[in-house]
Design a protein around this motif. Structure first.
Motif, mmCIF file in Angstrom:
data_model
loop_
_atom_site.group_PDB
_atom_site.id
_atom_site.type_symbol
_atom_site.label_atom_id
_atom_site.label_comp_id
_atom_site.label_asym_id
_atom_site.label_seq_id
_atom_site.Cartn_x
_atom_site.Cartn_y
_atom_site.Cartn_z
ATOM 1 N N LEU A 151 0.845 -1.188 0.000
ATOM 2 C CA LEU A 151 0.000 0.000 0.000
ATOM 3 C C LEU A 151 0.885 1.244 0.000
ATOM 4 O O LEU A 151 1.928 1.270 0.644
ATOM 5 C CB LEU A 151 -0.919 0.014 1.215
ATOM 6 N N THR A 152 0.409 2.252 -0.698
ATOM 7 C CA THR A 152 1.121 3.516 -0.784
ATOM 8 C C THR A 152 0.224 4.640 -0.299
ATOM 9 O O THR A 152 -0.965 4.670 -0.617
ATOM 10 C CB THR A 152 1.556 3.786 -2.233
ATOM 11 N N CYS A 153 0.804 5.550 0.447
ATOM 12 C CA CYS A 153 0.091 6.739 0.906
ATOM 13 C C CYS A 153 0.890 7.956 0.463
ATOM 14 O O CYS A 153 2.011 8.176 0.936
ATOM 15 C CB CYS A 153 -0.045 6.712 2.425
ATOM 16 N N ALA A 154 0.316 8.701 -0.450
ATOM 17 C CA ALA A 154 0.961 9.912 -0.947
ATOM 18 C C ALA A 154 0.444 11.104 -0.168
ATOM 19 O O ALA A 154 -0.766 11.306 -0.042
ATOM 20 C CB ALA A 154 0.673 10.082 -2.428
ATOM 21 N N ALA A 155 1.373 11.882 0.358
ATOM 22 C CA ALA A 155 1.007 13.022 1.190
ATOM 23 C C ALA A 155 1.388 14.324 0.521
ATOM 24 O O ALA A 155 2.421 14.410 -0.159
ATOM 25 C CB ALA A 155 1.697 12.919 2.540
ATOM 26 N N SER A 156 0.571 15.332 0.720
ATOM 27 C CA SER A 156 0.903 16.671 0.251
ATOM 28 C C SER A 156 1.215 17.529 1.463
ATOM 29 O O SER A 156 0.715 17.289 2.548
ATOM 30 C CB SER A 156 -0.263 17.265 -0.537
ATOM 31 N N GLY A 157 2.040 18.541 1.269
ATOM 32 C CA GLY A 157 2.393 19.401 2.382
ATOM 33 C C GLY A 157 3.891 19.424 2.610
ATOM 34 O O GLY A 157 4.536 18.382 2.584
ATOM 35 N N ARG A 158 4.413 20.616 2.824
ATOM 36 C CA ARG A 158 5.861 20.775 2.942
ATOM 37 C C ARG A 158 6.405 20.269 4.251
ATOM 38 O O ARG A 158 7.609 20.074 4.384
ATOM 39 C CB ARG A 158 6.227 22.251 2.763
ATOM 40 N N THR A 159 5.523 20.047 5.253
ATOM 41 C CA THR A 159 5.999 19.621 6.564
ATOM 42 C C THR A 159 5.760 18.136 6.810
ATOM 43 O O THR A 159 5.771 17.678 7.946
ATOM 44 C CB THR A 159 5.306 20.429 7.665
ATOM 45 N N PHE A 160 5.560 17.381 5.742
ATOM 46 C CA PHE A 160 5.265 15.954 5.870
ATOM 47 C C PHE A 160 6.289 15.242 6.730
ATOM 48 O O PHE A 160 5.945 14.373 7.529
ATOM 49 C CB PHE A 160 5.209 15.309 4.488
ATOM 50 N N SER A 161 7.555 15.593 6.596
ATOM 51 C CA SER A 161 8.620 14.849 7.276
ATOM 52 C C SER A 161 8.520 14.921 8.793
ATOM 53 O O SER A 161 9.132 14.115 9.490
ATOM 54 C CB SER A 161 9.995 15.349 6.819
ATOM 55 N N THR A 162 7.748 15.877 9.311
ATOM 56 C CA THR A 162 7.621 16.023 10.765
ATOM 57 C C THR A 162 6.316 15.463 11.306
ATOM 58 O O THR A 162 5.956 15.711 12.455
ATOM 59 C CB THR A 162 7.751 17.496 11.178
ATOM 60 N N TYR A 163 5.595 14.716 10.498
ATOM 61 C CA TYR A 163 4.377 14.039 10.945
ATOM 62 C C TYR A 163 4.695 12.581 11.251
ATOM 63 O O TYR A 163 5.431 11.923 10.511
ATOM 64 C CB TYR A 163 3.300 14.072 9.860
ATOM 65 N N ASN A 164 4.102 12.099 12.330
ATOM 66 C CA ASN A 164 4.088 10.669 12.564
ATOM 67 C C ASN A 164 3.000 10.066 11.692
ATOM 68 O O ASN A 164 1.932 10.656 11.526
ATOM 69 C CB ASN A 164 3.809 10.368 14.028
ATOM 70 N N VAL A 176 -3.094 -0.470 13.002
ATOM 71 C CA VAL A 176 -2.285 -1.562 12.492
ATOM 72 C C VAL A 176 -0.791 -1.332 12.665
ATOM 73 O O VAL A 176 -0.052 -2.205 13.121
ATOM 74 C CB VAL A 176 -2.590 -1.805 10.999
ATOM 75 N N ALA A 177 -0.322 -0.151 12.263
ATOM 76 C CA ALA A 177 1.121 0.119 12.277
ATOM 77 C C ALA A 177 1.358 1.615 12.331
ATOM 78 O O ALA A 177 0.504 2.401 11.915
ATOM 79 C CB ALA A 177 1.788 -0.467 11.035
ATOM 80 N N ALA A 178 2.535 2.001 12.836
ATOM 81 C CA ALA A 178 2.863 3.422 12.911
ATOM 82 C C ALA A 178 4.371 3.623 12.834
ATOM 83 O O ALA A 178 5.150 2.702 13.123
ATOM 84 C CB ALA A 178 2.327 4.026 14.202
ATOM 85 N N PHE A 179 4.761 4.848 12.460
ATOM 86 C CA PHE A 179 6.168 5.191 12.246
ATOM 87 C C PHE A 179 6.424 6.553 12.866
ATOM 88 O O PHE A 179 5.758 7.522 12.515
ATOM 89 C CB PHE A 179 6.451 5.212 10.741
ATOM 90 N N ILE A 195 6.020 -1.098 7.850
ATOM 91 C CA ILE A 195 5.730 0.292 7.514
ATOM 92 C C ILE A 195 7.047 1.007 7.242
ATOM 93 O O ILE A 195 8.050 0.783 7.932
ATOM 94 C CB ILE A 195 4.947 0.998 8.646
ATOM 95 N N SER A 196 7.042 1.842 6.237
ATOM 96 C CA SER A 196 8.241 2.613 5.907
ATOM 97 C C SER A 196 7.814 3.946 5.302
ATOM 98 O O SER A 196 6.645 4.127 4.954
ATOM 99 C CB SER A 196 9.143 1.848 4.935
ATOM 100 N N ARG A 197 8.755 4.853 5.188
ATOM 101 C CA ARG A 197 8.433 6.166 4.623
ATOM 102 C C ARG A 197 9.609 6.681 3.810
ATOM 103 O O ARG A 197 10.762 6.359 4.075
ATOM 104 C CB ARG A 197 8.038 7.151 5.714
ATOM 105 N N ASP A 198 9.284 7.513 2.842
ATOM 106 C CA ASP A 198 10.271 8.181 2.014
ATOM 107 C C ASP A 198 9.943 9.667 2.058
ATOM 108 O O ASP A 198 9.044 10.127 1.346
ATOM 109 C CB ASP A 198 10.211 7.641 0.587
ATOM 110 N N ASN A 199 10.660 10.409 2.880
ATOM 111 C CA ASN A 199 10.357 11.829 3.030
ATOM 112 C C ASN A 199 10.637 12.613 1.748
ATOM 113 O O ASN A 199 10.000 13.633 1.482
ATOM 114 C CB ASN A 199 11.154 12.420 4.182
#
Length: 122
Positions: free
Chosen positions: A20-33, A48-51, A70-74
């Motif tokens: 599954l992919t979650c695409a986020a908009s917003g310049r401050t994405f990297s500081t969101y859990n 289910v899962a958190a980062f 779960i993983s993320r690519d800032n």
């Protein structure tokens, strides 16, 4: 505020995998859990899962440990949920969510995507 759009759901046989992919908009994405939730028909929404963006720590419910990651690519404002060894009981609508609060507190997630359906056949 951050806007979230999930994709990658579908129909898969038991034992199979989906990402599954979650695409986020917003310049401050990297500081969101970031978290993933799911809701099966007739059941309450499940965390289910958190980062954690600060520590890189992750959280999983027991039923998915060792199977989901779960993983993320800032750089691309994206969060993933890799799901392996899928079971029929994993069938649900999966939601991506974001919070500036504690990453393991499900009540603090206030930004939600629209969800993506995952169906696992036996």
């Amino acid at each position: 505020q951050v806007q979230l759009v999930e994709s990658g759901g579908g129909l898969v046989q038991a034992g199979g995998s989906l990402r599954l992919t979650c695409a986020a908009s917003g310049r401050t994405f990297s500081t969101y859990n970031m978290g993933w939730f799911r809701q099966a028909p007739g059941k309450e929404r499940e965390f289910v899962a958190a980062f954690s963006w600060r520590s890189g720590n992750t959280y999983y419910i027991d039923s998915v440990k060792g199977r989901f990651t779960i993983s993320r690519d800032n750089a691309s404002n994206t969060v993933y949920l890799q799901m392996n060894s899928l079971k029929p009981e994993d069938t649900a609508i999966y939601y991506c969510a974001a919070t500036r609060g504690y990453y393991r507190d499900y009540r603090q997630y206030v930004n939600w995507g629209q969800g993506t359906q995952v169906t696992v056949s036996s």
